[in-house]
Design a protein around this motif. Structure first.
Motif, PDB file in Angstrom:
ATOM      1  N   ARG A  78       7.503  15.199  57.859  1.00  0.00           N
ATOM      2  CA  ARG A  78       6.871  13.879  57.981  1.00  0.00           C
ATOM      3  C   ARG A  78       7.442  13.159  59.188  1.00  0.00           C
ATOM      4  NH1 ARG A  78       3.960  10.818  54.289  1.00  0.00           N
ATOM      5  NH2 ARG A  78       3.785   8.612  54.820  1.00  0.00           N
TER       6      ARG A  78
ATOM      7  N   SER B 156       7.084   9.553  61.649  1.00  0.00           N
ATOM      8  CA  SER B 156       6.601   8.169  61.594  1.00  0.00           C
ATOM      9  C   SER B 156       6.660   7.549  62.984  1.00  0.00           C
ATOM     10  CB  SER B 156       7.454   7.350  60.618  1.00  0.00           C
ATOM     11  OG  SER B 156       6.986   6.022  60.546  1.00  0.00           O
TER      12      SER B 156
ATOM     13  N   GLU C  26      -3.425   8.653  61.809  1.00  0.00           N
ATOM     14  CA  GLU C  26      -2.575   9.067  60.684  1.00  0.00           C
ATOM     15  C   GLU C  26      -3.252  10.178  59.898  1.00  0.00           C
ATOM     16  OE1 GLU C  26      -0.026   6.358  58.421  1.00  0.00           O
ATOM     17  OE2 GLU C  26      -1.255   6.852  56.676  1.00  0.00           O
TER      18      GLU C  26
ATOM     19  N   SER D  82       2.595   9.585  60.105  1.00  0.00           N
ATOM     20  CA  SER D  82       2.270   8.269  59.536  1.00  0.00           C
ATOM     21  C   SER D  82       2.442   7.211  60.611  1.00  0.00           C
ATOM     22  CB  SER D  82       3.164   7.963  58.330  1.00  0.00           C
ATOM     23  OG  SER D  82       4.528   7.896  58.718  1.00  0.00           O
TER      24      SER D  82
END
Length: 294
Positions: free
Chosen positions: A27, A29, A103, A127
């Motif tokens: 993940r 960001s 995203e 994200s």
């Protein structure tokens, strides 16, 4: 019949890639407007012996034949490349000026050089953090709020109501009168919107904006809402009481405001708090501010 066969083939391949071949997931960001970079590292694979496919969710962005399938919003912003890093193959996915529409989960599928055999898949979820929308404000109608309930016959202050759409970051609404940060009457925050009501002086222009806690604002940067169209000279000093007011005038003004606050507490909570308590605290604050300034 042919289209049905193609659809079934696509479903079988998608299930195979998603469930049969394990995908390493990371993940990442980023904040909206940044340049994003996702790297997929495939150990012990020669970059000259492979082809690759990049997907955003179920949509193919780059197919194994090297063809791009980007829409107008993605064109020229999304790039992919592969390179050798020692004995490994590294695939680099870059997105410039990233937006909240970017995203998604991005899947990198590595094929053999003929594009017939899947060697490995990896998945990165990107994200996006983004700030709240701009603030819009308006005067509060007398039927919605009666300032006399709080300030009696006072004609100095009135109330405005402000709204903004919520982003992903912790945020609030700020308002100013000539470098004076205006006190909120209330502030409401939910999953989709910010709102707040603010005391404001009737004879001074008002400036409001939404802001995140990571980035503070002053009157010079807080001009999403302006109560008038005239140019205003901004100072770079932190928001304070207007410097043109003398200390005694400031103290007298504060005492009057604190009396109003005492009335406000009584109206809301039904508890009488001596104004002397507020006045003493306020006097100390102004004294400290004056000493520090001098």
């Amino acid at each position: 019949m042919e289209s049905l066969r193609n659809l079934l083939s696509w479903l079988v391949i998608s299930v195979y890639l998603t469930h049969v071949i394990p995908a390493k997931s990371i993940r990442l960001s980023f904040t909206e407007g940044q340049d994003a970079l996702a790297e997929y590292t495939f150990p012990d694979i020669n970059h000259n012996d492979v082809s690759l496919e990049i997907r955003k969710g179920s949509n193919i962005l780059f197919d194994k034949n090297g063809e791009e399938h980007l829409n107008a919003q993605q064109a020229n912003r999304i790039k992919v490349s592969k390179e050798a890093r020692g004995e490994d193959t590294v695939v680099r996915l870059s997105i410039t000026n990233i937006t909240r529409e970017d995203e998604s989960a991005y899947l990198c599928v590595l094929y053999d050089m003929h594009g017939t055999t899947v060697l490995e898949t990896q998945s990165h979820y990107i994200s996006i953090d983004f700030p709240p929308g701009p603030a819009t404000c308006g005067s509060v109608a007398p039927s919605d709020f009666s300032i006399q309930n709080y300030l009696g016959s006072d004609e100095t202050w009135t109330v405005i109501n402000c709204h903004a759409t919520m982003g992903t970051q912790s945020a609030y609404i700020a308002c100013f009168n000539s470098d004076l940060r205006l006190p909120p009457l209330n502030m409401n925050i939910n999953r989709t919107h910010l709102s707040g009501m603010f005391w404001t002086k009737k004879d001074q222009p008002v400036f409001c904006c939404s802001a995140t806690f990571e980035n503070g604002v002053d009157m010079c940067t807080c001009m999403e809402y302006k109560s008038h169209s005239k140019e205003v000279l901004c100072s770079s000093s932190p928001p304070t009481q207007p410097s043109s007011l003398q200390y005694n005038d400031m103290q007298t003004s504060l005492e009057k405001q604190l009396q109003h606050i005492s009335s406000l507490v009584k109206a809301i909570l039904g508890v009488t708090v001596p104004t002397m308590v507020f006045t003493t605290v306020g006097t100390c604050v102004f004294a400290c501010r004056r000493l520090c300034k001098d």
